[in-house]
Design a protein around this motif. Structure first.
Motif, PDB file in Angstrom:
ATOM      1  N   THR A 202       0.808  -1.225   0.000  1.00  0.00           N
ATOM      2  CA  THR A 202       0.000   0.000   0.000  1.00  0.00           C
ATOM      3  C   THR A 202       0.838   1.270   0.000  1.00  0.00           C
ATOM      4  N   GLY A 203       2.106   1.181   0.462  1.00  0.00           N
ATOM      5  CA  GLY A 203       2.945   2.364   0.561  1.00  0.00           C
ATOM      6  C   GLY A 203       2.571   3.272   1.711  1.00  0.00           C
ATOM      7  N   LYS A 204       1.724   2.799   2.621  1.00  0.00           N
ATOM      8  CA  LYS A 204       1.285   3.617   3.755  1.00  0.00           C
ATOM      9  C   LYS A 204       1.968   3.141   5.040  1.00  0.00           C
ATOM     10  N   PRO A 205       2.188   4.065   6.002  1.00  0.00           N
ATOM     11  CA  PRO A 205       2.768   3.658   7.284  1.00  0.00           C
ATOM     12  C   PRO A 205       1.923   2.593   7.962  1.00  0.00           C
ATOM     13  N   ILE A 206       2.587   1.647   8.606  1.00  0.00           N
ATOM     14  CA  ILE A 206       1.853   0.545   9.236  1.00  0.00           C
ATOM     15  C   ILE A 206       1.205   0.977  10.549  1.00  0.00           C
ATOM     16  N   LEU A 207       1.716   2.056  11.142  1.00  0.00           N
ATOM     17  CA  LEU A 207       1.129   2.639  12.342  1.00  0.00           C
ATOM     18  C   LEU A 207       1.108   4.158  12.170  1.00  0.00           C
ATOM     19  N   GLY A 238      10.701 -11.061  10.309  1.00  0.00           N
ATOM     20  CA  GLY A 238      10.208  -9.936  11.092  1.00  0.00           C
ATOM     21  C   GLY A 238       9.879  -8.706  10.264  1.00  0.00           C
ATOM     22  N   VAL A 239      10.533  -8.544   9.121  1.00  0.00           N
ATOM     23  CA  VAL A 239      10.315  -7.356   8.282  1.00  0.00           C
ATOM     24  C   VAL A 239       9.697  -7.714   6.936  1.00  0.00           C
ATOM     25  N   LYS A 240       9.165  -8.905   6.822  1.00  0.00           N
ATOM     26  CA  LYS A 240       8.559  -9.342   5.566  1.00  0.00           C
ATOM     27  C   LYS A 240       7.377  -8.449   5.201  1.00  0.00           C
ATOM     28  N   GLY A 241       7.365  -7.962   3.958  1.00  0.00           N
ATOM     29  CA  GLY A 241       6.271  -7.125   3.485  1.00  0.00           C
ATOM     30  C   GLY A 241       6.366  -5.676   3.895  1.00  0.00           C
ATOM     31  N   LEU A 242       7.520  -5.275   4.491  1.00  0.00           N
ATOM     32  CA  LEU A 242       7.681  -3.910   4.966  1.00  0.00           C
ATOM     33  C   LEU A 242       8.792  -3.193   4.213  1.00  0.00           C
ATOM     34  N   VAL A 243       8.668  -1.876   4.113  1.00  0.00           N
ATOM     35  CA  VAL A 243       9.687  -1.024   3.512  1.00  0.00           C
ATOM     36  C   VAL A 243      10.080   0.029   4.541  1.00  0.00           C
TER      37      VAL A 243
END
Length: 604
Positions: A202-207, A238-243
């Motif tokens: 999504t390119g949006k912050p996770i929190l 732990g960081v899978k799917g994150l940028v």
């Protein structure tokens, strides 16, 4: 959440700026003349019995970082700080423990109507058994009781992945372990900020990327980020799917967002840090003649974060400093860190200008304070610790070994690191007798072992809880094949690439020796022709069977070569390997001695 730990009657929001504008009054003097009850511009408190607040309002910012679930007082060097004395000598002070941290923070807030408590990340993760065994729910509960207002995420908040971090924020029972008590976990009362951590899709912050503290007519915005390099120091799962985006670009972006919303006072919570020139918590890095009082990644970050940000609360390096670093406009800006494990807290005074809504930088002052153990324990924290220890006791109190003296986790080559490497090699040889050596990353060794008696356990007894504190990550022990050339390259990566400025010295198992020449630079600091295995030079063309933990086997901590092994064999978790080694090699009458740290010869 209330701004302080005590209830106060609400204050009416004042409209003196609007009144002044309507009257066409352009100066502070004109405003004061028209409204006699107004305090003078330079005052820091309102006139007793007056109807108008003063222009300037002191706001207390209490902060800490890198708690890592240390609810009980940390032991050994992890539970001490160094204090610089007036005569230039130093002394050590026992510090830390959430029972004492709570008391210190509550006392610091007394009489401070405008008070905020913030943190710089790594509140959880790599935690002792009392918290780690329960997926850090006890630490979140303690932070709620501490009246923490806001924190950034740190790299360790991702040890169990984004879904678990979301659970810590929002509550609910653990998906596999379930509920630990008869009440469902409620989650954090405070927001975790993750402005530079985006969902890959999504390119949006996770929190939440930012949060605004408001009290009466005072408002201060907080932006929270973790280090961009988090994927290199956290397991891939732990960081899978994150940028993870650039810290400076992200902070500057959201500072503009806050300003567009009318928030001019901004604090950045940054889980990245620096290295002060002194290990004393009260060292004055701004003193004349101190030179570059601080170095490391935070310096470049601070020099490039927009001047719209008024102060930086940092962490990650577990060091203590209160320094000013010039912003891009050349103006001094406060940058702080409170070491780790709850041993210190920082008390910063932010002087808020009601006319501009901004912080008066010239008036900002800050200092680190020791969380001494000479104050009364906070009763609610004692109850919390007792309750969770009762649940953990059947597991944590089990003896797993015996030691003849402290086995510290200090130095370039630490006795604790050597012991773990030996344990992993011994375990690896039960899987494959051809295993040649083991390497342990220093960041995975979270504490040493203490000889002194603890609770009902006698001197020299090592409990499962202590072992868990040393190795809390539940990494597996992996065996892989490497060529001699790859092994040499991996050793050079300790002091080159991303580890050039801050070396990460792998802890070697017995039999592997070499010289580390710190008078040289870069990869040359590892002297290739001194590398030996059981006295024989490493053959670049030969194949060696090497044991590491799963984090290193994935190329973590900048050891890309260790991520290129072949013939992978995955074993049990690393704590089990340590337990088996201690059980097999120690007893009450024949305790194990600290390994001699003679595997790496350091030239300085």
């Amino acid at each position: 959440m209330p701004a302080t730990s005590q209830p106060y009657p609400p204050r009416r929001r004042r409209t003196y700026r609007l009144l002044a504008a309507a009257a066409g009054l352009a100066t502070a003097g004109a405003l004061a003349a028209a409204l006699p009850g107004t305090a003078a511009a330079g005052e820091s408190h309102g006139k007793p019995g007056g109807h108008w607040p003063s222009r300037y309002q002191d706001v207390q910012l209490l902060s800490f970082n890198d708690l890592h679930g240390n609810l009980e007082p940390p032991s050994g060097s992890s539970g001490r700080v160094t204090e610089l004395q007036a005569d230039g000598t130093t002394k050590t002070i026992d510090a830390g423990g959430v029972e004492y941290l709570a008391t210190h923070l509550r006392e610091a807030r007394q009489g401070k109507r405008y008070s905020i408590t913030a943190a710089g990340g790594d509140m959880v993760g790599a935690s002792p058994l009392i918290s780690g065994l329960f997926h850090d729910e006890p630490t979140i509960e303690a932070l709620n009781k501490l009246d923490l207002d806001v924190t950034s995420v740190g790299n360790h908040e991702f040890d169990e992945g984004a879904a678990e971090l979301a659970r810590l924020q929002n509550g609910g029972c653990h998906p596999t372990a379930g509920c630990y008590t008869d009440q469902e976990f409620e989650g954090a009362d405070f927001p975790y900020l993750a402005a530079n951590v985006q969902n890959e899709k999504t390119g949006k912050p996770i929190l939440k990327p930012y949060w605004v503290w408001r009290k009466d007519d005072v408002k201060i915005g907080f932006i929270g980020v973790t280090l961009e390099g988090t994927p290199g120091i956290v397991s891939a799962d732990g960081v899978k799917g994150l940028v993870f985006k650039d810290e400076v670009e992200t902070i500057n972006k959201y500072a503009k967002v806050l300003q567009a919303q009318g928030v001019q006072s901004i604090v950045a919570l940054i889980h990245e840090g620096g290295f002060p020139a002194s290990s004393s918590y009260n060292y004055n890095c701004d003193a004349p003649g101190a030179g570059d009082g601080i170095s490391g990644p935070i310096v470049d970050i601070a020099k490039n974060v927009t001047p719209a940000v008024d102060a930086l609360v940092t962490g990650h390096t577990h060091t203590a400093y209160v320094c000013t670093i010039p912003d891009p406009a050349g103006r001094p800006r406060m940058v702080t860190s409170a070491a780790s494990f709850g041993r210190l807290y920082t008390d910063t005074t932010l002087t808020y200008d009601r006319w501009t809504g901004d912080i008066s930088r010239t008036a900002v002052k800050s200092a680190n304070h020791v969380v001494t153990r000479t104050v009364p324990k906070a009763a609610d924290m004692t109850d919390l610790i007792t309750r969770w220890n009762t649940l953990a006791a059947p597991i944590g109190n089990r003896p797993i070994g015996y030691i003849s003296a402290d086995i510290p986790n200090t130095g370039t080559e630490s006795p604790m690191g050597d012991l773990i490497a030996d344990a992993q090699l011994a375990y690896a040889r039960t899987l494959d007798p051809s295993a040649d050596l083991a390497l342990m990353n220093p960041g995975g060794v979270r504490a040493g072992l203490t000889y002194a008696a603890k609770g009902s356990e006698g001197e020299g007894v090592v409990t499962y809880a202590e072992g868990f504190t040393v190795q809390p990550f539940a990494n597996t022990v992996n065996l892989q094949d490497f060529t001699g050339a790859q092994l040499i390259q991996a050793l050079k990566e300790q002091v080159s690439g991303g580890n050039t400025a801050a070396p990460k010295i792998l802890q070697p198992s017995s039999g592997l020796t070499y010289t580390l020449d710190l008078t040289k630079t870069g990869a040359d600091r590892v002297v290739t022709d001194t590398i030996r295995l059981d006295g024989a030079p490493i053959d670049p063309a030969a194949t060696y069977r090497v044991a590491t933990n799963s984090f290193l086997a994935g190329g973590g901590d900048g050891f890309t070569t260790l991520g290129q092994g072949t013939n992978d064999l995955v074993g049990t978790d690393d704590l089990t390997a340590l337990e088996q080694y201690l059980t097999a090699n120690s007893s009450p009458t024949a305790p194990i001695a600290p390994p001699a740290t003679n595997r790496i010869t350091v030239v300085q």
